[in-house]
Design a protein around this motif. Structure first.
Motif, mmCIF file in Angstrom:
data_model
loop_
_atom_site.group_PDB
_atom_site.id
_atom_site.type_symbol
_atom_site.label_atom_id
_atom_site.label_comp_id
_atom_site.label_asym_id
_atom_site.label_seq_id
_atom_site.Cartn_x
_atom_site.Cartn_y
_atom_site.Cartn_z
ATOM 1 N N PHE A 148 -1.010 3.443 8.329
ATOM 2 C CA PHE A 148 -1.052 3.048 6.911
ATOM 3 C C PHE A 148 -2.525 3.117 6.399
ATOM 4 O O PHE A 148 -3.415 2.552 6.806
ATOM 5 C CB PHE A 148 -0.611 1.618 6.798
ATOM 6 C CG PHE A 148 -0.727 0.937 5.328
ATOM 7 C CD1 PHE A 148 -0.224 1.629 4.254
ATOM 8 C CD2 PHE A 148 -1.380 -0.314 5.230
ATOM 9 C CE1 PHE A 148 -0.675 1.196 3.004
ATOM 10 C CE2 PHE A 148 -1.410 -0.816 3.922
ATOM 11 C CZ PHE A 148 -0.975 -0.235 2.729
ATOM 12 N N ASN A 149 -2.437 4.254 5.644
ATOM 13 C CA ASN A 149 -3.969 4.706 5.120
ATOM 14 C C ASN A 149 -4.159 3.925 3.814
ATOM 15 O O ASN A 149 -5.586 4.054 3.580
ATOM 16 C CB ASN A 149 -4.132 6.061 5.008
ATOM 17 C CG ASN A 149 -3.141 6.624 3.803
ATOM 18 O OD1 ASN A 149 -2.576 5.915 3.242
ATOM 19 N ND2 ASN A 149 -3.418 7.953 3.283
ATOM 20 N N GLY A 150 -3.597 2.965 3.511
ATOM 21 C CA GLY A 150 -3.955 2.093 2.334
ATOM 22 C C GLY A 150 -4.979 1.080 2.714
ATOM 23 O O GLY A 150 -5.484 1.045 3.727
ATOM 24 N N TRP A 151 -4.957 -0.042 1.794
ATOM 25 C CA TRP A 151 -5.917 -1.114 1.952
ATOM 26 C C TRP A 151 -5.039 -2.566 2.558
ATOM 27 O O TRP A 151 -5.391 -2.933 3.628
ATOM 28 C CB TRP A 151 -6.509 -1.661 0.696
ATOM 29 C CG TRP A 151 -7.481 -0.649 0.181
ATOM 30 C CD1 TRP A 151 -7.206 0.398 -0.522
ATOM 31 C CD2 TRP A 151 -8.804 -0.629 0.485
ATOM 32 N NE1 TRP A 151 -8.346 1.012 -0.689
ATOM 33 C CE2 TRP A 151 -9.484 0.547 -0.523
ATOM 34 C CE3 TRP A 151 -9.730 -1.707 0.956
ATOM 35 C CZ2 TRP A 151 -10.969 0.560 -0.332
ATOM 36 C CZ3 TRP A 151 -11.092 -1.453 0.887
ATOM 37 C CH2 TRP A 151 -11.570 -0.279 0.306
ATOM 38 N N ILE A 161 4.402 8.821 0.950
ATOM 39 C CA ILE A 161 5.024 9.483 1.873
ATOM 40 C C ILE A 161 5.353 8.617 3.192
ATOM 41 O O ILE A 161 4.388 8.356 3.716
ATOM 42 C CB ILE A 161 4.807 10.878 2.274
ATOM 43 C CG1 ILE A 161 4.285 11.732 1.017
ATOM 44 C CG2 ILE A 161 5.660 11.734 3.191
ATOM 45 C CD1 ILE A 161 5.485 11.888 0.256
ATOM 46 N N LEU A 162 6.369 8.148 3.432
ATOM 47 C CA LEU A 162 6.861 7.342 4.471
ATOM 48 C C LEU A 162 6.763 8.138 5.864
ATOM 49 O O LEU A 162 7.056 9.310 6.005
ATOM 50 C CB LEU A 162 8.120 6.629 4.255
ATOM 51 C CG LEU A 162 8.165 5.387 3.255
ATOM 52 C CD1 LEU A 162 9.440 4.746 2.738
ATOM 53 C CD2 LEU A 162 6.890 4.655 3.051
ATOM 54 N N ASP A 215 -0.895 -3.144 -2.132
ATOM 55 C CA ASP A 215 0.473 -2.395 -2.344
ATOM 56 C C ASP A 215 1.610 -3.382 -2.170
ATOM 57 O O ASP A 215 1.483 -4.054 -1.185
ATOM 58 C CB ASP A 215 0.656 -1.256 -1.352
ATOM 59 C CG ASP A 215 -0.448 -0.343 -1.510
ATOM 60 O OD1 ASP A 215 -1.110 -0.165 -2.619
ATOM 61 O OD2 ASP A 215 -0.432 0.682 -0.558
ATOM 62 N N GLU A 216 2.538 -3.450 -3.303
ATOM 63 C CA GLU A 216 3.556 -4.250 -2.996
ATOM 64 C C GLU A 216 4.851 -3.405 -2.008
ATOM 65 O O GLU A 216 5.155 -2.327 -2.346
ATOM 66 C CB GLU A 216 4.227 -4.433 -4.356
ATOM 67 C CG GLU A 216 5.602 -5.566 -4.230
ATOM 68 C CD GLU A 216 6.133 -5.603 -5.689
ATOM 69 O OE1 GLU A 216 5.836 -6.808 -6.238
ATOM 70 O OE2 GLU A 216 6.749 -4.834 -6.167
ATOM 71 N N ALA A 217 5.163 -4.269 -0.915
ATOM 72 C CA ALA A 217 6.131 -3.660 -0.095
ATOM 73 C C ALA A 217 7.198 -4.632 0.380
ATOM 74 O O ALA A 217 6.723 -5.808 0.849
ATOM 75 C CB ALA A 217 5.451 -3.205 1.028
ATOM 76 N N GLU A 218 8.277 -4.390 0.708
ATOM 77 C CA GLU A 218 9.223 -5.253 1.079
ATOM 78 C C GLU A 218 9.208 -5.343 2.791
ATOM 79 O O GLU A 218 10.101 -4.750 3.333
ATOM 80 C CB GLU A 218 10.584 -4.773 0.664
ATOM 81 C CG GLU A 218 11.061 -5.118 -0.841
ATOM 82 C CD GLU A 218 11.195 -6.630 -1.146
ATOM 83 O OE1 GLU A 218 11.570 -7.324 -0.233
ATOM 84 O OE2 GLU A 218 11.353 -6.783 -2.239
ATOM 85 N N SER A 219 8.060 -5.491 3.267
ATOM 86 C CA SER A 219 7.961 -5.494 4.566
ATOM 87 C C SER A 219 6.854 -6.708 5.018
ATOM 88 O O SER A 219 6.348 -7.441 4.056
ATOM 89 C CB SER A 219 7.369 -4.236 5.180
ATOM 90 O OG SER A 219 6.039 -4.115 4.479
ATOM 91 N N LEU A 248 0.877 -5.846 5.882
ATOM 92 C CA LEU A 248 0.121 -4.681 6.667
ATOM 93 C C LEU A 248 -1.283 -4.402 6.141
ATOM 94 O O LEU A 248 -1.594 -4.420 5.130
ATOM 95 C CB LEU A 248 0.805 -3.432 6.632
ATOM 96 C CG LEU A 248 2.240 -3.465 6.876
ATOM 97 C CD1 LEU A 248 2.903 -1.973 6.648
ATOM 98 C CD2 LEU A 248 2.552 -3.678 8.569
ATOM 99 N N VAL A 249 -2.233 -4.490 7.249
ATOM 100 C CA VAL A 249 -3.696 -4.202 7.041
ATOM 101 C C VAL A 249 -3.810 -2.576 7.241
ATOM 102 O O VAL A 249 -3.360 -2.362 8.464
ATOM 103 C CB VAL A 249 -4.657 -5.044 7.978
ATOM 104 C CG1 VAL A 249 -6.065 -4.514 7.753
ATOM 105 C CG2 VAL A 249 -4.645 -6.422 7.595
#
Length: 122
Positions: A36-39, A61-62, A89-93, A96-97
């Motif tokens: 995951f390249n986000g924050w 892109i998943l 990021d909002e995610a139904e999971s 994640l860092v």
């Protein structure tokens, strides 16, 4: 330095401290995800509970090649004893860092249940 541990599912977990809109600090565990390249991603119910400020829409892109669109919020997190304002990021999971939050750190994971997860500033 941030030190935590690997859970029973062999996921490297760290404890985060996130400031809500009420300025209270809330704790949340998150999986370290080098893919995951986000924050940071958080589920919608936790974002709502914190009353985070909406900023924009995002696209990703998943791993399966599909594209998803999601809401991006902003929060202050306590990261290695420093306050950082970052996109969420909002995610139904599970939370994640991502790699953007870990930029400038060395990640060490002992891949055994209860193993050490260590983030050291470079």
């Amino acid at each position: 330095m941030i030190i935590e541990s690997v859970n029973a599912d062999y996921e490297p977990i760290i404890l985060l401290r996130i400031c809500g809109a009420d300025a209270k600090v809330h704790q949340q565990t998150a999986i370290v995800d080098t893919g995951f390249n986000g924050w940071l991603s958080l589920p919608p119910d936790f974002i709502a509970a914190l009353k985070l400020s909406w900023k924009r829409r995002g696209r990703a892109i998943l791993g399966d090649g599909s594209e998803c669109v999601f809401d991006v919020y902003e929060a202050i997190v306590v990261w290695d004893e420093q306050l950082l304002t970052i996109p969420i990021d909002e995610a139904e999971s599970d939370p994640l860092v991502g790699m953007s939050l870990m930029e400038g750190y060395r990640l060490t994971v002992e891949a055994i249940e209860g193993g050490l997860v260590k983030l050291e500033k470079l």
